[in-house]
Design a protein around this motif. Structure first.
Motif, PDB file in Angstrom:
ATOM      1  N   SER A 129       0.828  -1.209   0.000  1.00  0.00           N
ATOM      2  CA  SER A 129       0.000   0.000   0.000  1.00  0.00           C
ATOM      3  C   SER A 129       0.861   1.258   0.000  1.00  0.00           C
ATOM      4  N   VAL A 130       1.924   1.225   0.808  1.00  0.00           N
ATOM      5  CA  VAL A 130       2.824   2.381   0.853  1.00  0.00           C
ATOM      6  C   VAL A 130       3.492   2.592  -0.502  1.00  0.00           C
ATOM      7  N   ALA A 131       3.963   1.517  -1.120  1.00  0.00           N
ATOM      8  CA  ALA A 131       4.630   1.633  -2.423  1.00  0.00           C
ATOM      9  C   ALA A 131       3.667   2.173  -3.465  1.00  0.00           C
ATOM     10  N   HIS A 132       2.436   1.681  -3.456  1.00  0.00           N
ATOM     11  CA  HIS A 132       1.437   2.141  -4.426  1.00  0.00           C
ATOM     12  C   HIS A 132       1.110   3.616  -4.194  1.00  0.00           C
ATOM     13  N   PHE A 133       0.960   4.002  -2.938  1.00  0.00           N
ATOM     14  CA  PHE A 133       0.660   5.382  -2.586  1.00  0.00           C
ATOM     15  C   PHE A 133       1.782   6.313  -3.042  1.00  0.00           C
ATOM     16  N   ALA A 134       3.037   5.870  -2.810  1.00  0.00           N
ATOM     17  CA  ALA A 134       4.191   6.690  -3.196  1.00  0.00           C
ATOM     18  C   ALA A 134       4.286   6.825  -4.703  1.00  0.00           C
ATOM     19  N   ALA A 135       4.056   5.723  -5.415  1.00  0.00           N
ATOM     20  CA  ALA A 135       4.143   5.756  -6.875  1.00  0.00           C
ATOM     21  C   ALA A 135       3.044   6.627  -7.465  1.00  0.00           C
ATOM     22  N   ARG A 148       1.495   9.145  -6.190  1.00  0.00           N
ATOM     23  CA  ARG A 148       1.611  10.574  -5.884  1.00  0.00           C
ATOM     24  C   ARG A 148       3.012  11.138  -6.155  1.00  0.00           C
ATOM     25  N   GLY A 149       3.921  10.294  -6.622  1.00  0.00           N
ATOM     26  CA  GLY A 149       5.270  10.760  -6.908  1.00  0.00           C
ATOM     27  C   GLY A 149       6.043  11.125  -5.671  1.00  0.00           C
ATOM     28  N   LEU A 150       5.816  10.401  -4.568  1.00  0.00           N
ATOM     29  CA  LEU A 150       6.461  10.700  -3.293  1.00  0.00           C
ATOM     30  C   LEU A 150       7.592   9.723  -3.000  1.00  0.00           C
ATOM     31  N   PRO A 151       8.565  10.118  -2.200  1.00  0.00           N
ATOM     32  CA  PRO A 151       9.476   9.135  -1.622  1.00  0.00           C
ATOM     33  C   PRO A 151       8.696   8.221  -0.683  1.00  0.00           C
ATOM     34  N   VAL A 152       9.164   7.018  -0.507  1.00  0.00           N
ATOM     35  CA  VAL A 152       8.463   6.039   0.326  1.00  0.00           C
ATOM     36  C   VAL A 152       8.328   6.545   1.759  1.00  0.00           C
ATOM     37  N   LYS A 153       9.353   7.177   2.272  1.00  0.00           N
ATOM     38  CA  LYS A 153       9.265   7.634   3.667  1.00  0.00           C
ATOM     39  C   LYS A 153       8.179   8.693   3.832  1.00  0.00           C
ATOM     40  N   ASP A 154       8.002   9.563   2.836  1.00  0.00           N
ATOM     41  CA  ASP A 154       6.942  10.565   2.915  1.00  0.00           C
ATOM     42  C   ASP A 154       5.576   9.902   2.831  1.00  0.00           C
ATOM     43  N   ALA A 155       5.473   8.863   1.994  1.00  0.00           N
ATOM     44  CA  ALA A 155       4.202   8.152   1.884  1.00  0.00           C
ATOM     45  C   ALA A 155       3.842   7.485   3.196  1.00  0.00           C
ATOM     46  N   ALA A 156       4.830   6.895   3.862  1.00  0.00           N
ATOM     47  CA  ALA A 156       4.563   6.226   5.133  1.00  0.00           C
ATOM     48  C   ALA A 156       4.079   7.214   6.181  1.00  0.00           C
ATOM     49  N   VAL A 157       4.607   8.447   6.154  1.00  0.00           N
ATOM     50  CA  VAL A 157       4.176   9.482   7.095  1.00  0.00           C
ATOM     51  C   VAL A 157       2.760   9.937   6.778  1.00  0.00           C
ATOM     52  N   GLU A 158       2.501  10.204   5.502  1.00  0.00           N
ATOM     53  CA  GLU A 158       1.173  10.672   5.108  1.00  0.00           C
ATOM     54  C   GLU A 158       0.101   9.631   5.393  1.00  0.00           C
ATOM     55  N   MET A 159       0.472   8.358   5.344  1.00  0.00           N
ATOM     56  CA  MET A 159      -0.483   7.289   5.643  1.00  0.00           C
ATOM     57  C   MET A 159      -0.565   7.004   7.139  1.00  0.00           C
ATOM     58  N   SER A 160       0.161   7.798   7.942  1.00  0.00           N
ATOM     59  CA  SER A 160       0.154   7.709   9.404  1.00  0.00           C
ATOM     60  C   SER A 160       0.687   6.394   9.946  1.00  0.00           C
ATOM     61  N   LEU A 161       1.494   5.708   9.137  1.00  0.00           N
ATOM     62  CA  LEU A 161       2.156   4.502   9.640  1.00  0.00           C
ATOM     63  C   LEU A 161       3.323   4.862  10.535  1.00  0.00           C
ATOM     64  N   LEU A 162       3.994   5.966  10.207  1.00  0.00           N
ATOM     65  CA  LEU A 162       5.172   6.396  10.946  1.00  0.00           C
ATOM     66  C   LEU A 162       5.109   7.893  11.171  1.00  0.00           C
ATOM     67  N   SER A 163       5.745   8.329  12.243  1.00  0.00           N
ATOM     68  CA  SER A 163       5.944   9.760  12.431  1.00  0.00           C
ATOM     69  C   SER A 163       7.108  10.199  11.553  1.00  0.00           C
ATOM     70  N   ARG A 164       7.273  11.498  11.405  1.00  0.00           N
ATOM     71  CA  ARG A 164       8.384  12.005  10.598  1.00  0.00           C
ATOM     72  C   ARG A 164       9.718  11.542  11.174  1.00  0.00           C
ATOM     73  N   GLN A 165       9.858  11.623  12.475  1.00  0.00           N
ATOM     74  CA  GLN A 165      11.108  11.217  13.107  1.00  0.00           C
ATOM     75  C   GLN A 165      11.365   9.730  12.891  1.00  0.00           C
ATOM     76  N   GLU A 166      10.322   8.923  13.034  1.00  0.00           N
ATOM     77  CA  GLU A 166      10.456   7.476  12.829  1.00  0.00           C
ATOM     78  C   GLU A 166      10.818   7.165  11.378  1.00  0.00           C
TER      79      GLU A 166
END
Length: 501
Positions: A432-438, A440-458
């Motif tokens: 899901s994260v990979a699909h979301f990043a692809a 929206r053209g985001l880096p994977v770490k940004d996608a994980a944050v936007e999907m609330s899986l991780l905080s920015r620091q994490e």
């Protein structure tokens, strides 16, 4: 000693030699004789002679010297004749004249012409020393120089001795390549880049790690060459014509191995089965295969270098290779990876030589007669590799540089970084994260944050790309995050606050 053939006084500068097919006039400037002249007329094909094979003539001569001493010990030769053969061999080696060993490498008869060429040269030189003139008044090429031998056991034995020496030289050359790669491996240990599988983005590695793979492959090639050198220490010498040892005197076999080992400094032993030694040439398939494997490793590395240096503005441009010459006659500023391209062409040639060896090793019945072509192509492969690798080291490997910023940017942008999500949570979340990043053209770490899986620091900690290339750090960090995920203690908004998944 009675003359073994008439030597009429003919016109100045010539002598008459006779064989089973008749007599011929031989220019007295030449040490070779009638059978060599016939071979010159029959086999002038390639322009490459047996003298052009490094170490081959020397190996045949060493065998003749050892045979002379062995026949002396066995009671077959008087001391004067044996000593004259040995002295003739030393003279030829110390005053080597390639034109005297003039048989084309492409010749029939299982190497008979090559064997007789050396026999004739040594016999004429020995006679010249004993009588003051060439001819076979005292020493005959067949009766004395070839005593206890056959072409069938001399030539394959000489081939092995020559190739042993060339492999030893190639070992040193490959060791230089290994050292050069090890130095670059250290230099680029901290350069993070994107790995690729199926030409697609994969996980981050360091450039040093990538180079370590090349280095280790060449180290394996070195171990294989050492094994091939050992194969060259077992000879069919003493088998004579068909493996029965017919024509060799009692005690000759033990004596010739002792003498030849002393002369060469090698621990030589007879083949376990002489019939096998003459009939089967499969050891040359192993030797050629080791060379093919080495050349393949070289070509694969060079193909990778071409790809990684492609561009420099519209390709991968991960590395820059040294510029050694202009790359175009029409496009100014273009630089081509000419050294890797040269090396890849050498691989093509070694590959073709290996195919030739495979066919030539098929043989038939009681002797493999295709040894001349085997010798030619195996030694050519060794020589090509031995000449190519130093150029590859000095003109390419030693001067290559890494474009670190480009490498890191590509590594940080890979969707394969979502593998970390799979390791912490599960594969569906990672997908899901990979699909979301692809999408929206985001880096994977940004996608994980936007999907609330991780905080920015994490996300910054988990997706630090150097982590992916460091197994010990990776295992520690992943274990920490797995425990946090199980506790529901991961996630949050992009401002760095922690929430639950």
């Amino acid at each position: 000693m009675k003359e073994t053939m008439p030597r009429p006084a003919d016109s100045a500068g010539e002598r008459i030699e006779t064989d089973a097919l008749g007599s011929r006039r031989i220019d007295d400037a030449h040490y070779y004789g009638i059978q060599t002249v016939r071979a010159q007329e029959n086999f002038s094909v390639s322009g490459k002679t047996i003298a052009d094979i490094p170490g081959f003539i020397e190996s045949v001569i060493r065998i003749k010297q050892a045979a002379g001493l062995a026949n002396l010990a066995a009671g077959g030769l008087p001391g004067e004749i044996a000593e004259a053969i040995v002295a003739a061999g030393d003279h030829c080696l110390h005053n080597f004249e390639p034109s005297q060993f003039s048989v084309d490498i492409y010749h029939g008869g299982g190497g008979t012409a090559a064997n007789m060429n050396v026999n004739e040269v040594l016999a004429n030189r020995a006679n010249e020393a004993l009588t003051g003139r060439k001819g076979y008044d005292r020493v005959h090429p067949n009766t004395h120089v070839n005593m206890g031998q056959s072409t069938n056991d001399v030539i394959p034995s000489a081939m092995k001795l020559a190739v042993h020496g060339l492999l030893a030289q190639l070992e040193g050359t490959v060791s230089i390549l290994v050292e050069a790669l090890a130095a670059k491996e250290t230099e680029f240990a901290g350069v993070i880049k994107l790995s690729r599988t199926c030409f697609q983005d994969a996980l981050p590695i360091t450039f040093g790690q990538q180079l370590s793979g090349y280095r280790h492959g060449f180290q394996r090639a070195l171990r294989e060459m050492e094994a091939m050198k050992r194969k060259c220490l077992n000879l069919p010498l003493g088998a004579t014509a068909v493996g029965t040892e017919f024509g060799a005197l009692a005690g000759y076999k033990a004596a010739i191995y002792a003498e030849l080992s002393r002369i060469t400094g090698l621990a030589l032993e007879p083949d376990e089965n002489f019939f096998d030694g003459l009939q089967n040439a499969d050891q040359w398939i192993s030797i050629s295969g080791a060379l093919k494997s080495l050349a393949l490793s070289m070509a694969k590395m060079c193909a990778d270098l071409r790809l990684m240096s492609s561009g420099p503005r519209a390709g991968l441009s991960e590395i820059t290779l040294p510029a050694v010459q202009p790359g175009s006659s029409i496009m100014p500023g273009k630089i081509n990876p000419v050294i890797p391209e040269m090396a890849i062409q050498v691989y093509f040639r070694v590959l073709g030589n290996d195919a030739t060896v495979t066919r030539a090793c098929e043989g038939e019945l009681d002797l493999n007669v295709w040894e001349s072509i085997i010798l030619n192509v195996v030694t050519e492969s060794i020589i090509l590799l031995d000449r190519t690798i130093p150029l590859l080291v000095s003109k390419c490997i030693a001067g290559l540089t890494a474009n670190e910023a480009i490498c890191r940017k590509a590594a940080e942008g890979s969707l394969a970084l979502s593998t970390a999500i799979a390791a912490v949570f599960d594969y569906p979340n990672a997908g899901s994260v990979a699909h979301f990043a692809a999408e929206r053209g985001l880096p994977v770490k940004d996608a994980a944050v936007e999907m609330s899986l991780l905080s920015r620091q994490e996300a910054e900690e988990l997706f630090e790309v150097s982590l992916f290339a460091d197994p010990l750090r990776y295992q520690t960090v992943i274990q920490k995050y797995r425990l946090l995920a199980q506790q529901g203690a991961l996630g949050g908004s992009s401002d760095g606050t922690t929430g639950s998944t």
